[in-house]
Scaffold this active site. Structure first.
Site, PDB file in Angstrom:
ATOM      1  N   SER A  26     -33.358 -30.744  -6.281  1.00 41.89           N
ATOM      2  CA  SER A  26     -32.158 -29.830  -4.853  1.00 41.89           C
ATOM      3  C   SER A  26     -32.185 -31.358  -3.774  1.00 41.89           C
ATOM      4  O   SER A  26     -31.619 -31.221  -2.423  1.00 41.89           O
ATOM      5  CB  SER A  26     -33.628 -28.478  -4.058  1.00 41.89           C
ATOM      6  OG  SER A  26     -34.585 -29.336  -4.168  1.00 41.89           O
ATOM      7  N   ASN A 113     -44.182 -23.790  -1.933  1.00 45.05           N
ATOM      8  CA  ASN A 113     -43.645 -21.750  -1.595  1.00 45.05           C
ATOM      9  C   ASN A 113     -43.774 -21.752   0.131  1.00 45.05           C
ATOM     10  O   ASN A 113     -42.572 -21.850   0.320  1.00 45.05           O
ATOM     11  CB  ASN A 113     -44.423 -21.223  -2.210  1.00 45.05           C
ATOM     12  CG  ASN A 113     -43.410 -21.491  -4.050  1.00 45.05           C
ATOM     13  OD1 ASN A 113     -43.123 -22.407  -4.025  1.00 45.05           O
ATOM     14  ND2 ASN A 113     -44.257 -20.348  -4.716  1.00 45.05           N
ATOM     15  N   THR A 158      -0.715  -3.757  19.905  1.00 44.00           N
ATOM     16  CA  THR A 158      -1.565  -3.120  18.869  1.00 44.00           C
ATOM     17  C   THR A 158      -0.780  -3.531  17.688  1.00 44.00           C
ATOM     18  O   THR A 158       0.679  -2.875  17.957  1.00 44.00           O
ATOM     19  CB  THR A 158      -1.580  -1.759  19.495  1.00 44.00           C
ATOM     20  OG1 THR A 158      -0.970  -1.317  19.330  1.00 44.00           O
ATOM     21  CG2 THR A 158      -2.901  -1.930  20.848  1.00 44.00           C
ATOM     22  N   HIS A 159      -1.105  -3.200  16.409  1.00 46.00           N
ATOM     23  CA  HIS A 159      -0.651  -3.449  15.194  1.00 46.00           C
ATOM     24  C   HIS A 159       0.568  -4.550  15.105  1.00 46.00           C
ATOM     25  O   HIS A 159       1.582  -4.482  14.247  1.00 46.00           O
ATOM     26  CB  HIS A 159       0.054  -2.247  15.110  1.00 46.00           C
ATOM     27  CG  HIS A 159      -0.549  -1.113  15.010  1.00 46.00           C
ATOM     28  ND1 HIS A 159      -1.256  -0.323  14.325  1.00 46.00           N
ATOM     29  CD2 HIS A 159      -1.279  -0.003  16.494  1.00 46.00           C
ATOM     30  CE1 HIS A 159      -1.758   0.811  14.699  1.00 46.00           C
ATOM     31  NE2 HIS A 159      -1.058   1.601  15.530  1.00 46.00           N
ATOM     32  N   SER A 280       5.861 -32.490   8.192  1.00 42.14           N
ATOM     33  CA  SER A 280       6.338 -32.722   7.488  1.00 42.14           C
ATOM     34  C   SER A 280       6.590 -33.761   7.006  1.00 42.14           C
ATOM     35  O   SER A 280       7.377 -34.522   7.458  1.00 42.14           O
ATOM     36  CB  SER A 280       6.962 -31.403   7.011  1.00 42.14           C
ATOM     37  OG  SER A 280       8.190 -32.176   5.483  1.00 42.14           O
ATOM     38  N   LYS A 286       9.108 -30.460  11.815  1.00 42.66           N
ATOM     39  CA  LYS A 286       7.533 -29.895  11.394  1.00 42.66           C
ATOM     40  C   LYS A 286       7.096 -30.377  11.988  1.00 42.66           C
ATOM     41  O   LYS A 286       6.846 -31.594  12.562  1.00 42.66           O
ATOM     42  CB  LYS A 286       7.626 -29.471  10.266  1.00 42.66           C
ATOM     43  CG  LYS A 286       8.763 -29.056   9.385  1.00 42.66           C
ATOM     44  CD  LYS A 286       8.658 -27.527   9.852  1.00 42.66           C
ATOM     45  CE  LYS A 286       7.597 -26.825   8.927  1.00 42.66           C
ATOM     46  NZ  LYS A 286       7.797 -25.919   8.870  1.00 42.66           N
ATOM     47  N   ASN A 288       3.941 -28.628  12.678  1.00 39.64           N
ATOM     48  CA  ASN A 288       3.202 -27.345  11.678  1.00 39.64           C
ATOM     49  C   ASN A 288       1.218 -27.012  13.158  1.00 39.64           C
ATOM     50  O   ASN A 288       0.860 -28.114  12.524  1.00 39.64           O
ATOM     51  CB  ASN A 288       2.532 -27.880  10.540  1.00 39.64           C
ATOM     52  CG  ASN A 288       4.132 -27.503   9.746  1.00 39.64           C
ATOM     53  OD1 ASN A 288       4.584 -27.187  10.241  1.00 39.64           O
ATOM     54  ND2 ASN A 288       4.382 -27.594   8.566  1.00 39.64           N
ATOM     55  N   GLU A 293      -4.937 -23.577  11.161  1.00 36.17           N
ATOM     56  CA  GLU A 293      -4.676 -22.931   9.416  1.00 36.17           C
ATOM     57  C   GLU A 293      -5.932 -23.132   9.114  1.00 36.17           C
ATOM     58  O   GLU A 293      -6.316 -22.313   8.068  1.00 36.17           O
ATOM     59  CB  GLU A 293      -3.976 -22.937   8.670  1.00 36.17           C
ATOM     60  CG  GLU A 293      -2.253 -22.661   9.166  1.00 36.17           C
ATOM     61  CD  GLU A 293      -0.913 -23.602   8.846  1.00 36.17           C
ATOM     62  OE1 GLU A 293      -0.015 -22.725   8.165  1.00 36.17           O
ATOM     63  OE2 GLU A 293      -0.949 -24.662   9.086  1.00 36.17           O
ATOM     64  N   TYR A 320     -41.744 -16.292  -5.166  1.00 36.16           N
ATOM     65  CA  TYR A 320     -41.146 -17.602  -4.729  1.00 36.16           C
ATOM     66  C   TYR A 320     -40.771 -17.291  -6.404  1.00 36.16           C
ATOM     67  O   TYR A 320     -41.556 -16.863  -7.198  1.00 36.16           O
ATOM     68  CB  TYR A 320     -41.770 -18.645  -4.598  1.00 36.16           C
ATOM     69  CG  TYR A 320     -40.794 -19.318  -4.765  1.00 36.16           C
ATOM     70  CD1 TYR A 320     -40.181 -19.493  -3.389  1.00 36.16           C
ATOM     71  CD2 TYR A 320     -41.012 -20.313  -5.908  1.00 36.16           C
ATOM     72  CE1 TYR A 320     -38.508 -21.499  -3.399  1.00 36.16           C
ATOM     73  CE2 TYR A 320     -40.368 -20.960  -5.834  1.00 36.16           C
ATOM     74  CZ  TYR A 320     -38.914 -21.734  -5.015  1.00 36.16           C
ATOM     75  OH  TYR A 320     -38.310 -23.343  -4.939  1.00 36.16           O
ATOM     76  N   GLN A 325     -34.197 -21.898  -4.443  1.00 42.02           N
ATOM     77  CA  GLN A 325     -33.620 -23.073  -3.956  1.00 42.02           C
ATOM     78  C   GLN A 325     -32.503 -23.439  -3.339  1.00 42.02           C
ATOM     79  O   GLN A 325     -31.807 -23.868  -2.833  1.00 42.02           O
ATOM     80  CB  GLN A 325     -34.466 -24.138  -4.945  1.00 42.02           C
ATOM     81  CG  GLN A 325     -33.975 -25.304  -5.224  1.00 42.02           C
ATOM     82  CD  GLN A 325     -34.474 -26.060  -6.199  1.00 42.02           C
ATOM     83  OE1 GLN A 325     -35.471 -26.625  -6.187  1.00 42.02           O
ATOM     84  NE2 GLN A 325     -33.421 -26.140  -6.783  1.00 42.02           N
TER      85      GLN A 325
HETATM   86  N1  ARG Z   1     -37.359 -27.001  -4.289  1.00 44.72           N
HETATM   87  C1  ARG Z   1     -37.937 -25.864  -4.183  1.00 44.72           C
HETATM   88  C2  ARG Z   1     -37.288 -25.164  -3.435  1.00 44.72           C
HETATM   89  O1  ARG Z   1     -36.062 -25.304  -2.117  1.00 44.72           O
HETATM   90  C3  ARG Z   1     -39.448 -25.963  -3.525  1.00 44.72           C
HETATM   91  C4  ARG Z   1     -40.381 -24.885  -4.101  1.00 44.72           C
HETATM   92  C5  ARG Z   1     -40.556 -25.103  -5.356  1.00 44.72           C
HETATM   93  N2  ARG Z   1     -42.030 -24.303  -5.779  1.00 44.72           N
HETATM   94  C6  ARG Z   1     -41.884 -24.508  -6.981  1.00 44.72           C
HETATM   95  N3  ARG Z   1     -43.145 -23.654  -7.077  1.00 44.72           N
HETATM   96  N4  ARG Z   1     -41.248 -24.487  -7.641  1.00 44.72           N
HETATM   97  O2  ARG Z   1     -37.397 -23.971  -3.249  1.00 44.72           O
END
Ligand code: ARG
Length: 462
Positions: A26, A113, A158-159, A280, A286, A288, A293, A320, A325
């Protein structure tokens, strides 16, 4: 720099599959938490020293090394290696690399955790302030624009059918109200999330004498969590935050929709500045409203993040799970999208002009004064339901004859209802109606001026 081996995986045999390394990491997402991770580690280390679980000298080494790592990351000199999975392990590995055993002591009484849950709360606290500042700037832009049109009348819909006349200022201030609720929602979210999970460990807390409140105080938390099992699995605040972002997105999307319609040739109520339009490649005429949007469409992303976030939480067993993650992808995406949309909306609002000539030129189409006439009859003692049907019939007559209510002669009007007198012409004509609104919060010029003064004061304090 290459860092220490993954000392926390001695239990596993062999090397992880390359695929798994890529899949589980991550770091590419959570590296943006580095400052909070370091702040959390420093608070934890200080607490460990206070509790004599590490020495003063070890604390000094840890802090110095963490500052150095923070600087390296900040300056883009830190080498992120995916094998460390996440920002927590990447920083810890670098720490051990720099200072050896003192670094190895930092994680006492802590798990990733509770660490990640702490980092997230710290990040969100700051992000909420950033979004609140953006909301305030947009509100101020609306109030400034409203100040230009306190008496100018436009059709209220309205509407998307012509309903009753309103002053332009009140229309604009309706967005300030929506944004104010967004501001308060974020504030409430920030208040609720500001408790420290640090010291909850992996799931059960710790047998070490940690001073949880001390660490929480160092990080500016208002309290600690009181159930370690809940603390490591709780991401309610993430879902709530993304919901708050989603609702802000909804408000911005409605504004976008209004102004896309209002800037069309058919309406011609507003002119979006050229700087916020595109042209455009084929049609040279145009202009736009692409930015609007895109605001409308990007709100869809935030809704997506909300559903994704809620779905991550659904069906997880207690404690956990690595599912959690995935929370970061969604909270970051929601925050970034809404942040960008708020900023874009502020720029657009600050440069938009209402074409009051065009608006007032068409004001007498669509019987915007019909309700005013019905209320006039109520003032003459006619029951509202009867007044409603009398005016309904008059409108139908007018439509057949291609006339406006104000173009009917007194005789014609009195044929509809005897109670009508010559003073009726003061009430007819859409431009007259808002000046007669007397209720609090009505869309008239008096109320507009009061509300502008209120918001000027209120927002001036932020
Ligand atoms: N990268 C993990 C998260 O974002 C951190 C916690 C991971 N803990 C574990 N016991 N694998 O949640």
């Amino acid at each position: 720099m290459t860092h220490a081996e993954k000392s926390w995986e001695k239990r596993l045999t062999g090397e992880p599959d390359e695929l798994a390394v890529e899949f589980v990491e991550s770091l590419s997402v959570d590296r943006r938490l580095y400052k909070y991770d370091i702040a959390g580690s420093i608070a934890h280390a200080e607490m460990l020293a206070e509790q004599k679980l590490i020495t003063r000298d070890e604390l000094k080494q840890i802090k110095e090394a963490l500052y150095r790592i923070g600087a390296e990351i900040g300056e883009g000199r830190f080498e992120f290696e995916k094998k460390y999975e996440d920002i927590h392990m990447a920083i810890e590995a670098a720490l051990v690399d720099m200072i050896g055993d003192a670094g190895r002591k930092l994680h006492a009484g802590r798990s990733r955790n509770d660490q990640v849950a702490t980092d997230l709360r710290l990040w969100m606290r700051d992000e909420i302030e950033i979004l609140q500042a953006r909301i305030t700037l947009l509100q101020k832009a609306f109030v400034r624009l409203a100040g230009k049109y306190p008496d100018e009348v436009m059709p209220g819909y309205t509407h998307l059918q012509r309903a009753q006349p309103v002053v332009i200022a009140c229309y604009l201030l309706s967005f300030v109200e929506q944004l104010e609720r967004d501001f308060i929602r974020l504030k409430n979210c920030g208040r609720l999330l500001n408790i420290s999970p640090l010291g909850s460990g992996a799931i059960a807390g710790s047998a070490l004498p940690l001073d949880r409140k001390g660490a929480a105080g160092r990080l500016g938390f208002s309290d600690i969590s009181y159930n370690s099992i809940d603390a490591v699995g709780d991401r309610d605040f993430c879902a709530e935050f993304v919901f708050d972002c989603a609702l802000t997105g909804a408000h911005l999307s409605r504004l976008a929709e209004d102004w896309i319609i209002y800037s069309s040739n058919e309406f011609g109520f507003v002119r979006i500045d050229d700087s916020y339009c595109t042209s455009s490649s084929m049609m040279p005429q145009k202009r736009n409203p692409d930015m609007l949007e895109l605001i409308r469409a990007k709100t869809g992303r935030v809704y997506g993040s909300l559903v994704a976030m809620l779905t991550v939480l659904k069906g997880q067993p207690s404690g956990y799970n690595r599912d959690l993650q995935e929370d970061k992808v969604h909270i970051f995406a929601a925050a970034d999208t809404v942040d960008a949309c708020l900023d874009m909306a502020r720029a657009i609002v600050s440069h938009t002009k209402f074409d009051t000539r065009r608006i007032s030129g068409g004001l007498d189409d669509g019987f915007l004064d019909a309700t005013a006439l019905a209320e006039y009859l109520v003032g003459k003692g006619v029951p509202f339901r009867s007044a409603h049907s009398i005016v309904g019939s008059l409108v139908a007559d007018c439509e057949r004859g291609g006339k406006r209510l104000g173009e009917l002669g007194l005789d014609e009007l009195r044929a509809g209802c005897e109670a009508i007198e010559a003073d009726v012409y003061e009430v007819l004509g859409a431009a007259n109606a808002p000046g007669r609104y007397v209720t609090e919060g009505a869309a008239g010029p008096k109320q507009a001026k009061e509300q502008i003064a209120y918001w000027d004061k209120q927002l001036g304090q932020r």
